[in-house]
Design a protein around this motif. Structure first.
Motif, PDB file in Angstrom:
ATOM      1  N   LEU A 100       3.106   7.353  -6.565  1.00 60.16           N
ATOM      2  CA  LEU A 100       2.393   8.428  -7.346  1.00 60.16           C
ATOM      3  C   LEU A 100       3.073   9.629  -7.389  1.00 60.16           C
ATOM      4  O   LEU A 100       2.430  10.676  -8.005  1.00 60.16           O
ATOM      5  CB  LEU A 100       0.839   8.381  -6.594  1.00 60.16           C
ATOM      6  N   VAL A 101       4.077   9.752  -6.460  1.00 64.05           N
ATOM      7  CA  VAL A 101       4.766  11.087  -6.178  1.00 64.05           C
ATOM      8  C   VAL A 101       5.706  10.821  -7.649  1.00 64.05           C
ATOM      9  O   VAL A 101       6.646  10.209  -7.371  1.00 64.05           O
ATOM     10  CB  VAL A 101       5.301  11.229  -5.020  1.00 64.05           C
ATOM     11  N   PRO A 102       5.772  11.791  -8.496  1.00 57.83           N
ATOM     12  CA  PRO A 102       6.776  11.745  -9.717  1.00 57.83           C
ATOM     13  C   PRO A 102       8.154  11.406  -9.231  1.00 57.83           C
ATOM     14  O   PRO A 102       8.532  12.482  -8.351  1.00 57.83           O
ATOM     15  CB  PRO A 102       6.257  12.885 -10.457  1.00 57.83           C
ATOM     16  N   ALA A 146      12.396   7.073  -3.283  1.00 58.86           N
ATOM     17  CA  ALA A 146      12.270   6.840  -1.892  1.00 58.86           C
ATOM     18  C   ALA A 146      11.945   5.354  -1.667  1.00 58.86           C
ATOM     19  O   ALA A 146      12.659   4.852  -0.548  1.00 58.86           O
ATOM     20  CB  ALA A 146      11.032   7.811  -1.398  1.00 58.86           C
ATOM     21  N   VAL A 147      11.071   4.683  -2.460  1.00 60.05           N
ATOM     22  CA  VAL A 147      10.832   2.970  -2.346  1.00 60.05           C
ATOM     23  C   VAL A 147      12.057   2.469  -2.530  1.00 60.05           C
ATOM     24  O   VAL A 147      12.389   1.521  -1.840  1.00 60.05           O
ATOM     25  CB  VAL A 147       9.729   2.788  -3.392  1.00 60.05           C
ATOM     26  N   LEU A 148      12.821   2.651  -3.513  1.00 62.23           N
ATOM     27  CA  LEU A 148      13.999   2.179  -3.756  1.00 62.23           C
ATOM     28  C   LEU A 148      15.120   2.097  -2.870  1.00 62.23           C
ATOM     29  O   LEU A 148      15.738   1.430  -2.385  1.00 62.23           O
ATOM     30  CB  LEU A 148      14.706   2.474  -5.126  1.00 62.23           C
ATOM     31  N   ILE A 149      15.402   3.477  -2.155  1.00 59.28           N
ATOM     32  CA  ILE A 149      16.286   3.610  -1.316  1.00 59.28           C
ATOM     33  C   ILE A 149      16.029   2.946   0.093  1.00 59.28           C
ATOM     34  O   ILE A 149      16.914   2.460   0.907  1.00 59.28           O
ATOM     35  CB  ILE A 149      16.422   5.288  -0.927  1.00 59.28           C
ATOM     36  N   LEU A 150      14.727   2.733   0.296  1.00 61.69           N
ATOM     37  CA  LEU A 150      14.157   2.200   1.715  1.00 61.69           C
ATOM     38  C   LEU A 150      14.226   0.650   1.600  1.00 61.69           C
ATOM     39  O   LEU A 150      13.894  -0.014   2.534  1.00 61.69           O
ATOM     40  CB  LEU A 150      13.042   2.992   2.127  1.00 61.69           C
ATOM     41  N   THR A 151      14.288   0.277   0.422  1.00 63.06           N
ATOM     42  CA  THR A 151      14.115  -1.348   0.406  1.00 63.06           C
ATOM     43  C   THR A 151      14.987  -2.089   1.212  1.00 63.06           C
ATOM     44  O   THR A 151      14.431  -2.966   1.821  1.00 63.06           O
ATOM     45  CB  THR A 151      14.181  -1.598  -1.139  1.00 63.06           C
ATOM     46  N   PHE A 210       0.799  -1.324   0.257  1.00 59.16           N
ATOM     47  CA  PHE A 210      -0.015  -0.152   0.038  1.00 59.16           C
ATOM     48  C   PHE A 210       0.674   1.249   0.079  1.00 59.16           C
ATOM     49  O   PHE A 210       0.495   2.191  -0.989  1.00 59.16           O
ATOM     50  CB  PHE A 210      -1.142  -0.061   1.387  1.00 59.16           C
ATOM     51  N   VAL A 211       1.745   1.485   0.865  1.00 62.89           N
ATOM     52  CA  VAL A 211       2.766   2.603   1.024  1.00 62.89           C
ATOM     53  C   VAL A 211       3.436   2.665  -0.211  1.00 62.89           C
ATOM     54  O   VAL A 211       3.893   3.666  -0.792  1.00 62.89           O
ATOM     55  CB  VAL A 211       3.645   2.372   2.336  1.00 62.89           C
TER      56      VAL A 211
END
Length: 260
Positions: free
Chosen positions: A45-47, A53-58, A38-39
């Motif tokens: 959705l944020v260009p 952010a998702v990749l860095i926090l993976t 979900f997150v």
């Protein structure tokens, strides 16, 4: 900490152990996977920034989920804040885990550039997004894209598979963690081939076959209600089985066995 080698059929055992682990707290694991999905969907959705952010926090999220696996084994409750445990483990580990996330982001960016050089996305995208049924040629191009992307991702996956845990749980330096992860995957490549092949069947081939069968019976609306829960359950068990790969490939000194 010692690197271990296992036989090829151990890949099937990892999935069995993942199922066992999932049964220890199915609702808790479903919650954690749902929160992640979900997150991640909200973030993209944020260009541009959302994807980065998702990749860095993976790697951070990976440590969180595997920590939850440890907690489930000892019957501790699973909470969403477990995802942040790597960032709360002290400045050195926090720095290394974020640096690892940056490396992962760069690797994915390079992979994407390489893939775009091999596949004509400008020609393929209109075919996929149109309302017309996909032709055999379009499906062939999609499968070709997935195959090429999967092959290019293999070395990235080998570098990243264990490195977050090696950093967070053993305080291993960044470069050594990447090297150790790659060597562990390579040394146990037979087991990983079996492991990945089974998950391809469970998460891709079976849902596609069910969807195609229901579509042939004009039951397209029913397909989503059947395929989605199967895919979600498979995805959750797969995440649990990551812990089994860790326990098999790395032996902690005097560590008890968590699996029967």
């Amino acid at each position: 900490m010692k690197l271990n080698s296992v036989i090829a059929r151990e890949g099937y055992t990892w999935i069995q152990q993942g199922i066992w682990l999932f049964k220890q707290n199915p609702l808790g694991f479903f919650m954690l996977v749902f929160i992640y999905v979900f997150v991640a969907q909200l973030a993209v959705l944020v260009p541009i920034l959302g994807v980065f952010a998702v990749l860095i926090l993976t790697p951070t999220l990976s440590v969180g989920f595997l920590t939850a696996c440890r907690q489930a084994i000892v019957k501790e409750p699973l909470r969403p804040m477990v995802y942040l445990i790597a960032l709360r483990s002290g400045p050195i580990i926090r720095k290394r885990i974020l640096q690892l996330g940056l490396i992962y982001t760069i690797l994915i960016l390079v992979l994407s550039i390489a893939l775009s050089a091999l596949v004509d996305f400008e020609a393929l995208l209109p075919l996929v997004t149109s309302d017309q049924p996909l032709t055999a040629e379009t499906l062939h191009q999609i499968y070709e894209l997935l195959a090429i992307g999967g092959l290019l991702y293999i070395p990235v996956a080998m570098l990243m598979w264990f490195s977050p845990i090696l950093i967070a749980w053993t305080n291993m330096p960044l470069a050594q963690a990447l090297f150790s992860s790659f060597i562990a995957c390579w040394r146990n490549r037979g087991a990983f081939l079996v492991y990945i092949a089974i998950w391809i069947v469970v998460l891709i081939i079976i849902p596609m076959a069910i969807g195609a069968g229901l579509n042939a019976l004009n039951l397209e609306q029913v397909a989503s209600f059947i395929v989605a829960p199967i895919s979600m359950a498979g995805l959750t068990v797969m995440h649990c089985s990551f812990y089994a790969t860790w326990k098999a490939c790395f032996v902690e000194d005097a560590a008890p066995s968590y699996f029967a």
